[in-house]
Write an enzyme that holds these catalytic residues in place. Structure first.
Site, mmCIF file in Angstrom:
data_model
loop_
_atom_site.group_PDB
_atom_site.id
_atom_site.type_symbol
_atom_site.label_atom_id
_atom_site.label_comp_id
_atom_site.label_asym_id
_atom_site.label_seq_id
_atom_site.Cartn_x
_atom_site.Cartn_y
_atom_site.Cartn_z
ATOM 1 N N GLY A 61 0.836 -1.194 0.000
ATOM 2 C CA GLY A 61 0.000 0.000 0.000
ATOM 3 C C GLY A 61 0.868 1.240 0.000
ATOM 4 O O GLY A 61 2.028 1.200 0.447
ATOM 5 N N GLU A 86 -3.313 3.000 5.323
ATOM 6 C CA GLU A 86 -3.190 4.048 4.292
ATOM 7 C C GLU A 86 -4.074 5.257 4.608
ATOM 8 O O GLU A 86 -3.679 6.398 4.385
ATOM 9 C CB GLU A 86 -3.515 3.499 2.897
ATOM 10 C CG GLU A 86 -2.614 2.370 2.402
ATOM 11 C CD GLU A 86 -1.133 2.605 2.644
ATOM 12 O OE1 GLU A 86 -0.683 3.757 2.573
ATOM 13 O OE2 GLU A 86 -0.421 1.619 2.925
ATOM 14 N N HIS A 140 -2.376 7.394 6.949
ATOM 15 C CA HIS A 140 -1.385 8.258 6.287
ATOM 16 C C HIS A 140 -2.045 9.531 5.765
ATOM 17 O O HIS A 140 -1.501 10.626 5.899
ATOM 18 C CB HIS A 140 -0.738 7.538 5.100
ATOM 19 C CG HIS A 140 0.453 6.705 5.465
ATOM 20 N ND1 HIS A 140 1.546 7.214 6.110
ATOM 21 C CD2 HIS A 140 0.731 5.394 5.254
ATOM 22 C CE1 HIS A 140 2.449 6.255 6.286
ATOM 23 N NE2 HIS A 140 1.976 5.133 5.780
ATOM 24 N N CYS A 164 6.078 -0.146 7.592
ATOM 25 C CA CYS A 164 5.699 0.974 6.732
ATOM 26 C C CYS A 164 6.905 1.417 5.914
ATOM 27 O O CYS A 164 8.016 1.489 6.443
ATOM 28 C CB CYS A 164 5.218 2.124 7.613
ATOM 29 S SG CYS A 164 4.831 3.618 6.702
#
Ligand SMILES: [Zn+2]
Length: 172
Positions: free
Chosen positions: A46, A136, A139, A93
């Site tokens: 991702g 995601e 984020h 990540c």
């Protein structure tokens, strides 16, 4: 298409919430293509626009990194409508190199978003897809997975990252 530079912690742009996309134009379509290419190259499952310094709400996910099995998904303005259950799973990540940690997240979520052609989608996700989407969307809200772990573990990571940066400075 281009491979973009992925920002790394502690870059302050990773903390900035991304803006809603009003019009899906060529710029957004190019960005989505670049995000996918960058994600496959990394490799990762991702990537959010925030991670390449573009503060707009687009994220890409593909749980199948092998070229012949790829199933790219693009999410424009994704939002979590509902979350159910909780589980603790190991996460990493691309913006937080050399560190993984268990993070508590929902097991099942309902997500609303738009596809690249502008059509609305609503999906129910579980397992790895639910986890990737929550990561995601975090984020896009300026949140890293290390913001969701215990202060002690976060402290250990920060110290390690600082040390790595110091080593880099003295050797380059
Ligand atoms: Zn990430």
């Amino acid at each position: 298409m281009a491979i973009l530079e992925i920002l790394k912690y502690p870059d302050s742009r990773l903390k900035k919430p991304a803006k809603e996309i009003e019009k899906i134009d060529d710029g957004i379509r190019d960005l989505a293509a670049d995000l996918l290419e960058t994600m496959y190259c990394a490799p990762g499952i991702g990537l959010a626009a925030t991670q390449v310094g573009q503060p707009v709400r687009v994220a890409v996910v593909d749980l199948f990194s092998q070229e012949e099995k790829r199933k790219p998904m693009v999410f424009i303005n994704p939002e979590i409508l509902e979350g159910e259950g909780e589980e603790l799973l190991e996460e990493g990540c691309l913006s937080v190199p050399d560190f993984t940690c268990e993070v508590k997240r929902h097991c099942r979520i309902t997500v609303r978003a738009r596809k690249l052609d502008g059509s609305p989608i609503k999906i129910q996700a579980e397992g790895l897809l639910a986890r990737a989407l929550q990561h995601e969307i975090d984020h896009l809200n300026g949140i890293l997975f290390i913001d969701r772990i215990s202060p002690l573990k976060r402290h250990i990571y920060r110290r390690k990252a600082r040390k790595a940066r110091e080593v880099q400075r003295t050797t380059s």
